[in-house]
Design a protein around this motif. Structure first.
Motif, short mmCIF file in Angstrom:
data_model
loop_
_atom_site.label_atom_id
_atom_site.label_comp_id
_atom_site.label_asym_id
_atom_site.label_seq_id
_atom_site.Cartn_x
_atom_site.Cartn_y
_atom_site.Cartn_z
N PRO A 82 -12.25 5.73 -12.78
CA PRO A 82 -12.60 4.93 -13.97
C PRO A 82 -11.77 5.25 -15.20
CG PRO A 82 -14.58 5.56 -12.81
CD PRO A 82 -13.45 6.30 -12.14
N ALA A 86 -9.77 2.20 -16.89
CA ALA A 86 -10.16 1.89 -18.27
C ALA A 86 -8.95 1.93 -19.19
CB ALA A 86 -11.24 2.85 -18.75
N THR A 134 -16.61 2.76 -16.06
CA THR A 134 -15.49 2.07 -16.72
C THR A 134 -15.97 1.29 -17.93
OG1 THR A 134 -14.31 1.87 -14.60
CG2 THR A 134 -13.59 0.46 -16.39
#
Length: 329
Positions: A82, A86, A134
């Motif tokens: 994540p 992100a 995320t």
């Protein structure tokens, strides 16, 4: 309802990556000039086709299509940490002045899970945990999370999106559609389902959950589409390439992710019915109107290029849609 062009960065294995790049950029620019609102692209690893990777490709598109929304359709989320995804999505958003949509999915190809060393049985729990973390990283600072697959302590990504990035979750089976309604901002509808199937799943699996959450039930939809001066020409051009494309989906295991596992095994005439948008401008206009009326579609992203189709032919369809379809919707 907004209209997008799905520029899948994938073509016949006989083409080079640079030839594919030039073809996809031409399609995207043609769509922008034709008045499309959004450009979307997808992702696979270890493809049988010549294929460019999604995030670098979208980064290039941010400099080419300044007046269009950018969307991932889809990121195979179980293959990313994540923090990594992100920061990548926040970077794409920072490179682009327009809106960004973050389309994600669980993936289904055995070859991809084997290559990444991730058991396929973990794809859904990884998707759920990865999606939740995320989202937090894209909207919060000092994120702490200790989960089954991912852990972060007081994590803040260095570039925070200035505006909210909607998360669209792709889904095929009933349980996955309910998951999209519960966890995401919208259910991203795949190009494989018929309008009737989508409407039925939406009313039974999606809308009740959205209503319970107090959220809208609009959906973005991906469709295979080709426009030509005659119905016969549109079907002939699409058939030559879509038959092989959907045979490849079956060989990759896409049929196993569908609610009806036999759905993609039908002859082309049955496969196309209520699923592909093929015909004259008037026919395509009438068909697209159904997506807003019957499905409450927020976006329709049309894919008009498939491996082996000359880029000129795809651009002709896109231009005709811009001239005679979009102005009438």
């Amino acid at each position: 309802m907004k209209f997008g062009i799905y520029v899948n960065p994938q073509t016949a294995a006989s083409e080079t990556g640079r030839e594919l790049r030039e073809g996809m950029l031409r399609i995207a620019k043609t769509a922008e000039e034709a008045g499309f609102d959004q450009v979307m692209a997808g992702q696979h690893y270890l493809s049988d086709f010549t294929q460019l990777q999604l995030l670098p490709f979208l980064a290039r598109l941010t400099g080419e299509c300044e007046n269009m929304e950018i969307a991932t359709g889809i990121i195979l989320l179980p293959f990313y940490h994540p923090v990594e995804i992100a920061e990548q999505i926040a970077t794409i958003d920072a490179l682009h002045d327009g809106p960004t949509a973050f389309g994600v999915g669980a993936g289904y190809r055995d070859a991809e899970f084997e290559a990444f060393g991730i058991p396929k049985a973990e794809r859904v729990p990884r998707l759920i945990e990865g999606l939740q973390l995320t989202r937090r990283l894209l909207t919060e600072e000092g994120v702490t999370h200790d989960g089954e697959f991912y852990s972060v302590d007081e994590a803040t990504i260095p570039v925070q999106p200035e505006d909210s990035i909607p998360i669209w979750l792709a889904a095929n089976a009933d349980r996955a559609v309910e998951r999209a309604a519960r966890l995401a901002d919208a259910w991203l509808v795949n190009p494989h389902a018929t309008v009737g199937e989508i409407e039925e799943q939406k009313s039974r699996c999606y809308d009740p959950v959205r209503e319970e959450r107090g959220e809208g039930s609009e959906v973005p939809v991906i469709r295979e589409a080709f426009v030509a001066p005659t119905h016969e020409e549109a079907v002939s051009v699409a058939r030559e390439h879509l038959e092989e494309k959907y045979r490849r989906y079956v060989s990759w295991g896409q049929d196993e992710a569908m609610e009806d596992t036999e759905d993609l095994h039908r002859p082309f005439e049955e496969l196309a019915e209520d699923r592909f948008v093929l015909g004259t401008p008037a026919e395509v206009c009438a068909e697209l109107e159904r997506y807003e009326e019957e499905l409450d579609a927020s976006h329709v992203a049309v894919r008009s290029h498939w491996p082996g189709l000359p880029y000129d032919r795809a651009c002709e369809s896109i231009e005709l849609m811009g001239e005679e379809v979009l102005p009438n919707l």
